[in-house]
Structure formats: structure tokens, C-alpha cells
Design a protein around this motif. Structure first.
Motif, PDB file in Angstrom:
ATOM      1  N   GLY A   1      11.685   6.399   4.824  1.00 46.18           N
ATOM      2  CA  GLY A   1      13.140   6.997   3.921  1.00 46.18           C
ATOM      3  C   GLY A   1      13.121   6.731   2.564  1.00 46.18           C
ATOM      4  N   GLY A   2      11.871   6.577   1.841  1.00 48.22           N
ATOM      5  CA  GLY A   2      11.909   6.395   0.716  1.00 48.22           C
ATOM      6  C   GLY A   2      12.921   5.178   0.035  1.00 48.22           C
ATOM      7  N   THR A   3      13.590   5.560  -1.019  1.00 52.32           N
ATOM      8  CA  THR A   3      14.779   4.579  -1.383  1.00 52.32           C
ATOM      9  C   THR A   3      16.032   4.668  -0.548  1.00 52.32           C
ATOM     10  OG1 THR A   3      15.614   5.923  -3.020  1.00 52.32           O
ATOM     11  CG2 THR A   3      13.971   4.337  -3.646  1.00 52.32           C
ATOM     12  N   GLY A   4      16.120   5.840   0.118  1.00 55.62           N
ATOM     13  CA  GLY A   4      17.260   6.092   0.758  1.00 55.62           C
ATOM     14  C   GLY A   4      18.277   7.256   0.036  1.00 55.62           C
ATOM     15  N   ASN A   5      18.054   7.315  -1.441  1.00 50.83           N
ATOM     16  CA  ASN A   5      18.450   8.202  -2.258  1.00 50.83           C
ATOM     17  C   ASN A   5      17.776   9.444  -2.818  1.00 50.83           C
ATOM     18  OD1 ASN A   5      20.763   5.998  -2.972  1.00 50.83           O
ATOM     19  ND2 ASN A   5      18.970   4.878  -3.227  1.00 50.83           N
TER      20      ASN A   5
ATOM     21  N   ALA B   1      17.777  18.805  -0.118  1.00 49.15           N
ATOM     22  CA  ALA B   1      16.394  19.025   0.254  1.00 49.15           C
ATOM     23  C   ALA B   1      15.677  17.660   0.418  1.00 49.15           C
ATOM     24  CB  ALA B   1      15.732  19.832  -0.993  1.00 49.15           C
ATOM     25  N   ASP B   2      16.058  16.880  -0.639  1.00 44.65           N
ATOM     26  CA  ASP B   2      15.637  15.580  -0.897  1.00 44.65           C
ATOM     27  C   ASP B   2      15.611  14.587   0.463  1.00 44.65           C
ATOM     28  OD1 ASP B   2      14.159  15.485  -3.216  1.00 44.65           O
ATOM     29  OD2 ASP B   2      16.143  14.633  -4.456  1.00 44.65           O
ATOM     30  N   TYR B   3      16.976  14.682   0.908  1.00 45.09           N
ATOM     31  CA  TYR B   3      17.219  14.023   2.323  1.00 45.09           C
ATOM     32  C   TYR B   3      16.231  14.487   3.223  1.00 45.09           C
ATOM     33  CZ  TYR B   3      21.267  11.593   0.945  1.00 45.09           C
ATOM     34  OH  TYR B   3      22.248  10.914   0.348  1.00 45.09           O
TER      35      TYR B   3
ATOM     36  N   GLY C   1      13.340  15.507   2.614  1.00 46.11           N
ATOM     37  CA  GLY C   1      11.832  15.104   2.265  1.00 46.11           C
ATOM     38  C   GLY C   1      11.967  13.501   2.847  1.00 46.11           C
ATOM     39  N   MET C   2      13.042  12.879   2.838  1.00 48.61           N
ATOM     40  CA  MET C   2      12.993  11.364   3.080  1.00 48.61           C
ATOM     41  C   MET C   2      12.813  11.511   4.562  1.00 48.61           C
ATOM     42  SD  MET C   2      16.032   9.509   0.923  1.00 48.61           S
ATOM     43  CE  MET C   2      17.059  10.858   0.114  1.00 48.61           C
ATOM     44  N   LEU C   3      13.265  12.287   5.436  1.00 51.78           N
ATOM     45  CA  LEU C   3      13.218  12.518   6.947  1.00 51.78           C
ATOM     46  C   LEU C   3      11.591  12.768   7.169  1.00 51.78           C
ATOM     47  CD1 LEU C   3      16.126  14.654   8.184  1.00 51.78           C
ATOM     48  CD2 LEU C   3      15.923  12.095   8.279  1.00 51.78           C
ATOM     49  N   ALA C   4      10.959  13.431   6.154  1.00 55.61           N
ATOM     50  CA  ALA C   4       9.406  13.736   6.495  1.00 55.61           C
ATOM     51  C   ALA C   4       8.742  12.200   6.448  1.00 55.61           C
ATOM     52  CB  ALA C   4       9.069  14.832   5.433  1.00 55.61           C
ATOM     53  N   THR C   5       9.194  11.479   5.405  1.00 57.85           N
ATOM     54  CA  THR C   5       8.335  10.408   5.320  1.00 57.85           C
ATOM     55  C   THR C   5       8.719   9.371   6.657  1.00 57.85           C
ATOM     56  OG1 THR C   5      10.307   8.829   4.570  1.00 57.85           O
ATOM     57  CG2 THR C   5       9.121  10.168   2.822  1.00 57.85           C
ATOM     58  N   VAL C   6       9.765   9.485   7.371  1.00 54.06           N
ATOM     59  CA  VAL C   6      10.021   8.945   8.752  1.00 54.06           C
ATOM     60  C   VAL C   6       9.119   9.397   9.795  1.00 54.06           C
ATOM     61  CG1 VAL C   6      11.566   8.279  10.484  1.00 54.06           C
ATOM     62  CG2 VAL C   6      12.296   8.480   8.180  1.00 54.06           C
TER      63      VAL C   6
ATOM     64  N   PHE D   1      14.945  10.591  -6.030  1.00 55.55           N
ATOM     65  CA  PHE D   1      13.896   9.554  -6.188  1.00 55.55           C
ATOM     66  C   PHE D   1      12.460   9.858  -5.480  1.00 55.55           C
ATOM     67  CE2 PHE D   1      17.585   7.013  -7.489  1.00 55.55           C
ATOM     68  CZ  PHE D   1      17.206   6.301  -8.314  1.00 55.55           C
ATOM     69  N   THR D   2      11.576   9.008  -5.755  1.00 58.65           N
ATOM     70  CA  THR D   2      10.242   9.459  -5.069  1.00 58.65           C
ATOM     71  C   THR D   2       9.879   8.141  -4.287  1.00 58.65           C
ATOM     72  OG1 THR D   2       9.065   8.564  -6.966  1.00 58.65           O
ATOM     73  CG2 THR D   2       9.558  10.854  -7.014  1.00 58.65           C
ATOM     74  N   THR D   3       8.768   8.410  -3.472  1.00 57.82           N
ATOM     75  CA  THR D   3       8.222   7.381  -2.601  1.00 57.82           C
ATOM     76  C   THR D   3       7.576   6.434  -3.672  1.00 57.82           C
ATOM     77  OG1 THR D   3       6.548   8.853  -2.030  1.00 57.82           O
ATOM     78  CG2 THR D   3       8.248   8.425  -0.167  1.00 57.82           C
TER      79      THR D   3
ATOM     80  N   LEU E   1       0.837  -1.203  -0.060  1.00 59.79           N
ATOM     81  CA  LEU E   1      -0.005  -0.084  -0.107  1.00 59.79           C
ATOM     82  C   LEU E   1       0.793   1.260   0.148  1.00 59.79           C
ATOM     83  CD1 LEU E   1      -2.876   1.375   0.498  1.00 59.79           C
ATOM     84  CD2 LEU E   1      -2.472   1.037   2.633  1.00 59.79           C
ATOM     85  N   LYS E   2       0.683   2.056  -1.050  1.00 54.26           N
ATOM     86  CA  LYS E   2       1.494   3.399  -0.926  1.00 54.26           C
ATOM     87  C   LYS E   2       0.537   4.327  -0.682  1.00 54.26           C
ATOM     88  CE  LYS E   2       3.512   6.846  -1.809  1.00 54.26           C
ATOM     89  NZ  LYS E   2       3.631   7.904  -2.969  1.00 54.26           N
ATOM     90  N   ILE E   3       1.049   5.053   0.474  1.00 54.42           N
ATOM     91  CA  ILE E   3       0.186   6.030   1.002  1.00 54.42           C
ATOM     92  C   ILE E   3       0.839   7.633   0.736  1.00 54.42           C
ATOM     93  CG2 ILE E   3      -1.037   7.228   3.101  1.00 54.42           C
ATOM     94  CD1 ILE E   3      -0.969   4.484   4.227  1.00 54.42           C
TER      95      ILE E   3
ATOM     96  N   GLY F   1       4.620   8.389   2.014  1.00 51.53           N
ATOM     97  CA  GLY F   1       5.117   9.479   1.187  1.00 51.53           C
ATOM     98  C   GLY F   1       5.319  10.518   2.430  1.00 51.53           C
ATOM     99  N   GLY F   2       5.881  11.623   2.008  1.00 52.71           N
ATOM    100  CA  GLY F   2       6.210  12.701   2.905  1.00 52.71           C
ATOM    101  C   GLY F   2       5.798  14.289   2.275  1.00 52.71           C
ATOM    102  N   GLY F   3       5.392  14.365   1.383  1.00 47.44           N
ATOM    103  CA  GLY F   3       4.762  15.458   0.694  1.00 47.44           C
ATOM    104  C   GLY F   3       3.920  16.360   1.571  1.00 47.44           C
ATOM    105  N   ASN F   4       3.273  15.786   2.612  1.00 42.26           N
ATOM    106  CA  ASN F   4       2.502  16.744   3.314  1.00 42.26           C
ATOM    107  C   ASN F   4       3.242  17.612   4.284  1.00 42.26           C
ATOM    108  OD1 ASN F   4       3.190  14.074   4.390  1.00 42.26           O
ATOM    109  ND2 ASN F   4       2.060  14.643   6.288  1.00 42.26           N
ATOM    110  N   ILE F   5       4.464  16.897   4.331  1.00 49.17           N
ATOM    111  CA  ILE F   5       5.602  17.921   5.215  1.00 49.17           C
ATOM    112  C   ILE F   5       6.598  18.596   4.409  1.00 49.17           C
ATOM    113  CG2 ILE F   5       7.211  17.748   7.133  1.00 49.17           C
ATOM    114  CD1 ILE F   5       5.509  15.285   7.966  1.00 49.17           C
ATOM    115  N   PHE F   6       7.153  17.771   3.507  1.00 51.57           N
ATOM    116  CA  PHE F   6       8.334  18.393   2.632  1.00 51.57           C
ATOM    117  C   PHE F   6       8.725  17.884   1.454  1.00 51.57           C
ATOM    118  CE2 PHE F   6      12.628  19.945   1.893  1.00 51.57           C
ATOM    119  CZ  PHE F   6      12.648  20.893   2.281  1.00 51.57           C
ATOM    120  N   ARG F   7       8.612  18.493   0.522  1.00 54.60           N
ATOM    121  CA  ARG F   7       9.116  18.004  -0.848  1.00 54.60           C
ATOM    122  C   ARG F   7      10.494  18.419  -1.369  1.00 54.60           C
ATOM    123  NH1 ARG F   7       5.036  15.094  -3.474  1.00 54.60           N
ATOM    124  NH2 ARG F   7       3.158  15.810  -2.546  1.00 54.60           N
ATOM    125  N   GLY F   8      11.316  17.811  -1.623  1.00 55.74           N
ATOM    126  CA  GLY F   8      12.652  18.154  -2.044  1.00 55.74           C
ATOM    127  C   GLY F   8      12.596  19.077  -3.327  1.00 55.74           C
ATOM    128  N   MET F   9      11.821  18.467  -4.253  1.00 56.56           N
ATOM    129  CA  MET F   9      11.790  19.312  -5.542  1.00 56.56           C
ATOM    130  C   MET F   9      11.499  20.815  -5.340  1.00 56.56           C
ATOM    131  SD  MET F   9      11.590  17.607  -8.961  1.00 56.56           S
ATOM    132  CE  MET F   9       9.971  17.311  -9.568  1.00 56.56           C
TER     133      MET F   9
END
Ligand code: UDP
Length: 238
Positions: A133-137, A73-75, A77-82, A140-142, A11-13, A53-61
Motif C-alpha cells: 500500500g506504499g505510504t498510503g498517500n 489513479a495513485d490509489y 496503484g497502491m491497491l496493486a502493491t497489495v 508518492f512512490t514505493t 528489500l525493495k522489490i 511495488g505495483g508497477g507491473n499492474i498499475f502505475r498512477g502517473m
């Protein structure tokens, strides 16, 4: 009696689903509802893995468009997903659903590191696994994470939960005449440049034939309907 169609799902949220009425942050009531839906599906005997995902908190792009270094910025974003992952874990455990969060970037005090075999073992034991944390890279996107993890754990389908009922030929929130597709091929999505998932995520699904169902996560009972074979949202396949 309707039959269960999938034994193991991914499930992708998207972050945007978690915001409730506003467009930022986490609405505890929304998280609570999602947790309840996940519990119902798990109680059917389905193994549930979640990419959040993490777009509700931070989007790197978005941040890099305003001048921030893209990778940094992407890192963020990854923290936001956590953060989202921990909120969902909390909501699930409050209703007695055993849940493990695994992160693609190590932060052992907070969650387990991502270990594929361990994730599969959790699923087999009936635990929900949240991949954060996405892919960790960066870059990329969630959504791509969802395709990647789905393949890694052998999920039979990706259920992409959004705020709208499926894939439309125009933005249904902006145009009343927007029409929903019931079914599409991966190539349709790429050719028509439909904003469902990014091209990297779709290409992975093409190569490994994983169907994607895009559906409205805000409608009560939708995940269960899909599991029981009802036509919900838009199905993308080969
Ligand atoms: N992100 C990343 N690598 C990944 C996954 C995510 O760099 O593998 C970053 C990226 O900045 C992205 C943010 O995390 O904007 C939040 O993820 P995403 O936009 O996919 O979340 P969603 O749209 O699902 O809320």
C-alpha cells in the motif's frame, strides 16, 4: 567464513521484477524464486522487511497522463502493491517462511494495518514483514516508502532489487555501451538525474545515512552475496 554484514534489511522489490518475460502481471515462477532467496537470507539470521511495488499492474502517473484523476489513479496503484504483497506472502508461506503483510491503507480482512512497533516485533520473532500500500498517500512512490519504512524500523541498508545489474550511465537494456557504476554518492544520483530512486526517496536516505544497494534480483543468490559482503550491483551512500 564470510561474515554477515547486515542484521536487518529492507528489500525493495519493484513491480517490474515480478513479470517474468512479459511486462504485465505476476509470474508465479519468479515470485517462487524470490521467496526462495528471501528464505535463504532469513536462514542466515537476517531480519527481512520488504516493500513491494505495483508497477507491473498499475502505475498512477501513467493513468493520469491518459486523463485519469491523479489521486484516484495513485490509489489504484497502491491497491496493486497489495496484490503483489499477497502473492509474495503466499509464496513465502508455501516454503514455511512466516510472513505478515501490513498495509498503509486499512483492509483488515486481508492484512494487518501498518503498525511500526508491531512490524518490529514480527521481525524480532523471525517473521518476514511485507509492507504494502506504499505510504498510503497519492503522489508518492514505493521507493519513497522503502526509505521511510527503512528509517522507521531501523534497517541498516535498502536493497533495491531490479531487472538490471546496478546503476548505469545510460539504459543498459537500450545501449550496449552503458557503463555500470560500482559506487555513487546520493548527490551524484541527484545531480546526474540517474533513474534509481526518486528524489524524495534519496533525500530521506541522505538525511539518515541509509546506504542503498541497487542490484539484479533476477540473478540467483544475489541477496545472499550482498549480505555476506560481496560487491554486487551499485552502492549509493553519503
Ligand atoms: N503509489 C502511491 N503512493 C505511494 C506508493 C505508491 O500513490 O506511497 C502508487 C503510484 O501510483 C505508483 C503505484 O502506486 O505508480 C505503484 O508503485 P510504484 O510505481 O512505486 O511501483 P514500482 O515502480 O516499484 O513497481
Amino acid at each position: 567464513m564470510k561474515r554477515i554484514q547486515y542484521k536487518r534489511i529492507l528489500l525493495k522489490i519493484s513491480g517490474e521484477v515480478l513479470t517474468g518475460e512479459g511486462d504485465y502481471g505476476i509470474d508465479p515462477e519468479v515470485i517462487r524464486q524470490i521467496a526462495q532467496e528471501v528464505k535463504e537470507v532469513k536462514n542466515l539470521g537476517v531480519e527481512v522487511a520488504i516493500v513491494i511495488g505495483g508497477g507491473n499492474i498499475f502505475r498512477g502517473m501513467a493513468a493520469s497522463a491518459k486523463g485519469m484523476d491523479r489521486a484516484s489513479a495513485d490509489y489504484m496503484g497502491m491497491l496493486a502493491t497489495v496484490m503483489n504483497g499477497l502473492a509474495l506472502q503466499d509464496a513465502l508461506e508455501k516454503i514455511d517462511v512466516d510472513t505478515r503483510v501490513q498495509t498503509a491503507i486499512e483492509m483488515r480482512e486481508i492484512a494487518e494495518p501498518y503498525i511500526r512497533r508491531r512490524a518490529i516485533r514480527h521481525l524480532e520473532k523471525g517473521r518476514v514483514v511485507i509492507f504494502a500500500g506504499g505510504t498510503g498517500n497519492p503522489y508518492f512512490t514505493t521507493d519513497t516508502t522503502a526509505s521511510l519504512r527503512a528509517m522507521e524500523i531501523g534497517a541498516e541498508v535498502i536493497l533495491k532489487g531490479t531487472k538490471v545489474d546496478g546503476i548505469y550511465n545510460a539504459d543498459p537494456l537500450l545501449s550496449k555501451r552503458a557503463q555500470k557504476y560500482d559506487e555513487l554518492t546520493y548527490l551524484d544520483v541527484l545531480k546526474k538525474q540517474l533513474k534509481v530512486m526518486d528524489a524524495t526517496a534519496i533525500s530521506l536516505c541522505i538525511d539518515y545515512h541509509i546506504p542503498i544497494i541497487v542490484f539484479n534480483l533476477k540473478k540467483r543468490g544475489n541477496i545472499k552475496r550482498i549480505i555476506l559482503g560481496e560487491r554486487v550491483g551499485t552502492k549509493v551512500k553519503g
